[in-house]
Scaffold this motif. Sequence first.
Motif, PDB file in Angstrom:
ATOM      1  N   LEU A  70      75.557 -20.970 -43.584  1.00  0.00           N
ATOM      2  CA  LEU A  70      75.483 -21.022 -45.044  1.00  0.00           C
ATOM      3  C   LEU A  70      76.562 -21.887 -45.672  1.00  0.00           C
ATOM      4  O   LEU A  70      77.649 -22.018 -45.120  1.00  0.00           O
ATOM      5  CB  LEU A  70      75.643 -19.596 -45.610  1.00  0.00           C
ATOM      6  CG  LEU A  70      74.521 -18.638 -45.254  1.00  0.00           C
ATOM      7  CD1 LEU A  70      75.013 -17.211 -45.316  1.00  0.00           C
ATOM      8  CD2 LEU A  70      73.353 -18.849 -46.182  1.00  0.00           C
ATOM      9  N   THR A  74      72.032 -14.099 -49.282  1.00  0.00           N
ATOM     10  CA  THR A  74      72.140 -14.278 -47.833  1.00  0.00           C
ATOM     11  C   THR A  74      71.110 -13.429 -47.097  1.00  0.00           C
ATOM     12  O   THR A  74      70.496 -13.887 -46.125  1.00  0.00           O
ATOM     13  CB  THR A  74      73.576 -13.944 -47.400  1.00  0.00           C
ATOM     14  OG1 THR A  74      74.446 -14.834 -48.111  1.00  0.00           O
ATOM     15  CG2 THR A  74      73.766 -14.138 -45.905  1.00  0.00           C
ATOM     16  N   ILE A  94      70.513 -12.172 -37.939  1.00  0.00           N
ATOM     17  CA  ILE A  94      70.854 -12.197 -39.359  1.00  0.00           C
ATOM     18  C   ILE A  94      71.791 -13.395 -39.597  1.00  0.00           C
ATOM     19  O   ILE A  94      72.423 -13.874 -38.666  1.00  0.00           O
ATOM     20  CB  ILE A  94      71.476 -10.864 -39.845  1.00  0.00           C
ATOM     21  CG1 ILE A  94      72.904 -10.676 -39.336  1.00  0.00           C
ATOM     22  CG2 ILE A  94      70.605  -9.668 -39.446  1.00  0.00           C
ATOM     23  CD1 ILE A  94      73.614  -9.479 -39.974  1.00  0.00           C
ATOM     24  N   PRO A  95      71.864 -13.887 -40.836  1.00  0.00           N
ATOM     25  CA  PRO A  95      72.689 -15.076 -41.072  1.00  0.00           C
ATOM     26  C   PRO A  95      74.164 -14.849 -40.719  1.00  0.00           C
ATOM     27  O   PRO A  95      74.711 -13.773 -40.966  1.00  0.00           O
ATOM     28  CB  PRO A  95      72.534 -15.315 -42.582  1.00  0.00           C
ATOM     29  CG  PRO A  95      71.241 -14.668 -42.946  1.00  0.00           C
ATOM     30  CD  PRO A  95      71.140 -13.469 -42.048  1.00  0.00           C
ATOM     31  N   VAL A  96      74.765 -15.888 -40.143  1.00  0.00           N
ATOM     32  CA  VAL A  96      76.196 -15.856 -39.848  1.00  0.00           C
ATOM     33  C   VAL A  96      76.896 -16.897 -40.731  1.00  0.00           C
ATOM     34  O   VAL A  96      76.236 -17.702 -41.400  1.00  0.00           O
ATOM     35  CB  VAL A  96      76.479 -16.116 -38.349  1.00  0.00           C
ATOM     36  CG1 VAL A  96      75.783 -15.073 -37.493  1.00  0.00           C
ATOM     37  CG2 VAL A  96      76.048 -17.523 -37.926  1.00  0.00           C
ATOM     38  N   ALA A  97      78.234 -16.865 -40.685  1.00  0.00           N
ATOM     39  CA  ALA A  97      79.017 -17.684 -41.627  1.00  0.00           C
ATOM     40  C   ALA A  97      78.661 -19.168 -41.524  1.00  0.00           C
ATOM     41  O   ALA A  97      78.655 -19.883 -42.531  1.00  0.00           O
ATOM     42  CB  ALA A  97      80.510 -17.471 -41.381  1.00  0.00           C
ATOM     43  N   SER A  98      78.354 -19.650 -40.305  1.00  0.00           N
ATOM     44  CA  SER A  98      78.105 -21.085 -40.135  1.00  0.00           C
ATOM     45  C   SER A  98      76.694 -21.489 -40.566  1.00  0.00           C
ATOM     46  O   SER A  98      76.365 -22.671 -40.553  1.00  0.00           O
ATOM     47  CB  SER A  98      78.338 -21.482 -38.676  1.00  0.00           C
ATOM     48  OG  SER A  98      77.605 -20.644 -37.815  1.00  0.00           O
TER      49      SER A  98
END
Lengths: 161, 756
Positions: free
Chosen positions: B691, B656, B685-689
């Motif tokens: 990935l 991630t 930064i990447p969020v849950a939605s």
Amino acid sequence: MSKIHVSTVINDDPVEYLCEPQQSLLDVLRDELNLTGSKEGCGSGDCGACTVIVDGRIVCSCLMLGAEAEGRKITTVEGIATGDKLHPVQQKFLEHAALQCGFCTPGFIVAAKALLDENPNPSEEEARYWLAGNLCRCTGYDKIVRAVLDAAEVMRAEAAE
Amino acid sequence: MTFIGKDLKVVGTRPIRPDGVDKVTGRANFGADMTVPGMIWGKIKRSPHAHARILRIDAEKALRLPGVKAVVTAADFPNIAAEEAFAGEAIMDFRDLSRNCMARDKALYDGHAVAAVAASTPAIAEAALELIDVEYEVLPFVIDVEKAMAADAPLLHGELFTQGIEPKPTAPSNIAKRINFTKGDIEKGFREADVVIERRYTTRPVHQGYIEPHACVATVAADGQCSIWSSSQGHFMVRQYCAHLLGIDIANIRAAAAEIGGGFGGKTLIYVEPVALALAKKSGHSVKIVMTREEVFRGTGPAAGSVIEVKLGAKKDGRLTAAEVTLKYQAGAFPGSPVGPGCMCALAMYDVPNANVTGYDVVCNRPKVAAYRAPGAPNASWGVESCLDELALALGLDPLSLREKNAAKDGVKAVHGPTWQNIGYAETLAAAKAHPHWRAPLGAGQGRGIASGFWFNIGGESTASVHVNEDGTVVVATGSPDIGGSRVSMAMMVAEVLGVAVERVRPIVADTSSIGYTFLTGGSRVTFATGMAATEAASRVVDELKKRAAVIWEISPEAVEWRDGMAYPAGQNAGAFEPLPLAEIAFRSARTGGPISAEAAINAQGPGAGFGTHICDVEVDKETGAVKILRYTAIQDVGRAIHPAYVEGQLQGGVTQGVGWALNEEYIYDKDGRLENPGFLDYRIPVASDLPMIDAVLVEVPNPRHPFGVRGVGEVPIIPPTAAVANAIYRAAGVRLRDLPMSPPKVLAAIDEEKG
């Protein structure tokens, strides 16, 4: 500058405190009431580590003033378990290893609990979008999402009994 | 002593971590959660300029503000001489570290600390910062790595002369160091090639992005004894560095490890601790400093931005004949970018007969870089793994087969020196080939990429002690801060050796005065090295338990066997005795020789190289340039997974971070050299939605140097994603991105250019 007197309810307990007008609810919780479970990751409402439930809605406590808590009902991570019984979301976070450093965990626990209060049967996509306001840098969210969906299943089974 | 190949009861299972309940209920104490009596609050004043001489600092107005207790500047710190320190995975100089914590003479980047104040409340400290008057002479600055290398670039350090070139330079430069190593005959290698691909790849600085800002509480007593509570990747590191920077005897500092809210390498050095100590000494109060997120972005170490030039030559069948790689890394304000490891990792995965690798460590007006998960490797592999993909396309070969054809195997001498032994790279490629993901159908506008990664992993010094309690429960204490669940792994290894249930073993992280020296948590070393120490200590406890059983039975210790948590007579000749469980031996310990405990202090060798291969599917929105990750599989040789769930977590988390590096994350500076996006809203930064689920596949090629076969696992997974994503984008949209991040505007521009 005189302090403001606030009467509120936190984790089902009546609470009174004095706060400075500019003090955030998060700072009041942490520095005045010693409820340090809510974390500050950004102070700007972007990371969700300070998530609390105010009158049934999730709020970043860093974006709310301590003075605004007057007359509200607030739940923090310290109020999610019942006595020594963990909430299913907490239990499933442990079972799924849905935490590494654990710093974002309080915010996720509170946000996930609020999700399942509102939607007992979320899809994976619904869970991911609900939790998109909570940043986790360790887990890649995989095990968090699994834990929340598993907790939902447990809670539905409990509700059906 | 080895447990490799044995039937294990605890190792490989997934027990609940012993520190877990505190973390899901809000009870765990992180850096900022500590309060001590009489504590006051410290805040740091930071330079608004990218490069400026500090002419004068006037704190008089600040000191007159009621509630203000102390102000410190560089004048309150010893002006220490240059001295090299080994800081985890990079070389660092104490003089530079001191000047990074508090600027002396010059501010070298926007956000550089220039003064600090301590006051009775955070609000007063904040107000006091505004009253500290700093007079600057603003100087020309340079941020871009190649501009900083130019002969006419503004110089950060007048005394910096490039190391590694002959003859020795006579003029100072921003190039701190040139590294070069070669293998074979590079020109011959390219002459033999049927196809040569030469490309240039670039990256921007990215931040580790741990969610917990740096925080500490420091106390200095009137007799000089100091205590530090802080969030770091090594409380022994905090103790050592603070002692050095402030001229304090190590025995006078007791450092404790707070729970740490992420580090990823960014907490392998100190920022706030020496400042809090100086303020505490001057004010006579305990001082707490907690950084804001903006301070974390502006003042702490990101990873290097870089330029990576790659030239690969191969025969028609895909066999590599030559590789030339040039790496230019930003070090930030002080020398010490991870260009060294970058150079070593660049070609480590491949059996290349002829190679030439050159690296440049370049200072510029940005925060001093800090380690970030496999420091240096993601940059280098971004270039090499992308270029390999371009080579595969040019040759008309499958990119996985191309890697198989050239993969380093046991007995191959790597370009950077060592001859590989017991490595599992080929096994990860085989697992990728066999995985259903590799053959799954793709839809229109979708593409699949593959890339691999290598990291050395490290061992090093660790101490662990194992105590048997009076009731037969056990405590294992180590000196390694637990950043991602290592305590449960320690408990599991000890439980396995002792033959008891893991719930009977309590793991703790002891402070610097309570356990022997332990090197910091970094280099993927804790489960390997500290785990080895814990295993060794537990084995010594088993020896002791056998002796105690022998005393009770009045036989020789050699006639006692230890199995399943009990002492047994070794055979018929030993005598007929009922087995003695650990709890019973513990209960009778006072009569058999006293408390039962053992400590192991080791310098662990043979960490075992780590290799991983990732497969990534993407979909590219040709209208917006947005890239969606559809499916991701991360395969890694982990040696032996002690707690598989936390090993999978390392893979998923590393992926991630790598996806964030690939698609969104970058430092953006304005024309004056000020950071424009020091917050999580603009540094995304990447969020849950963003990935999907991330399939973590654990390949286990045991590391024979560890009793359970462990290899470090934490760093490898951040290396392949950038190239895996770029390679997938090419196959989805027909455009080759060579500049990170591959954010929507860049992808869209590439698509538009392709359309013409």
